[in-house]
Design an enzyme around this catalytic site. Sequence first.
Site, short mmCIF file in Angstrom:
data_model
loop_
_atom_site.label_atom_id
_atom_site.label_comp_id
_atom_site.label_asym_id
_atom_site.label_seq_id
_atom_site.Cartn_x
_atom_site.Cartn_y
_atom_site.Cartn_z
N CYS A 17 0.39 -3.65 -10.44
CA CYS A 17 1.68 -3.19 -9.95
C CYS A 17 2.38 -4.33 -9.23
CB CYS A 17 1.48 -2.01 -9.01
SG CYS A 17 3.00 -1.30 -8.37
N HIS A 62 3.06 5.58 -14.88
CA HIS A 62 2.99 4.72 -13.70
C HIS A 62 4.33 4.70 -12.96
CE1 HIS A 62 1.47 0.90 -11.67
NE2 HIS A 62 2.76 0.87 -11.40
N GLU A 63 5.42 4.50 -13.71
CA GLU A 63 6.74 4.40 -13.06
C GLU A 63 7.21 5.75 -12.53
OE1 GLU A 63 7.58 1.52 -12.27
OE2 GLU A 63 6.26 0.51 -13.68
N HIS A 104 5.71 6.44 -9.23
CA HIS A 104 6.42 5.76 -8.14
C HIS A 104 7.53 6.65 -7.57
CE1 HIS A 104 4.89 1.73 -7.56
NE2 HIS A 104 4.89 1.49 -8.87
#
Length: 170
Positions: free
Chosen positions: A88, A130-131, A134
Amino acid sequence: MAVRFIREDGDEILRKVSKKVDVIDERIKTLLDDMAETMYAANGVGLAAPQVGVLKRVVVIDVGDGLMELINPEIVEQEGEQIDIEGCLSIPGVAGEVKRPARVVVEALNREGEKITVEGKELLAVALCHEIDHLDGILFTDKVIRFIDEDEMERRRENKRRNKIRQNKG
């Protein structure tokens, strides 16, 4: 366009839930442009708005197939599982194995406000998950199965290079 400062682990903004984008105006379009430039400058494959200090549900991704800009992305379907190594931009020097779906379908808006659907498999599925994590204040380290040290990362990179060479010869 401008390269923005990438927030790093320990910055409280990375742990907050981002707000839905209600209006796609010039500020959001500038944010998309800046995020893409920032992601490319950092050699990343994805970047979420909180990573540049903005609590909006906006991500950019490019796994090698061209830039994807997603506003208010939502995973609407997922299946299977895969374990892959993630890193990351907000946690430099750290990598680990994370279990993710093998395939996801994401609905979002593009910069023109049009609804789009993206199907992701393998690396794209990982990047989408993953994004989007966030945007909910979740970091990959929250889901890591096992951390990977730099020596193991280098061995894996070398194995990938060798496999590519073998595939190209065969």
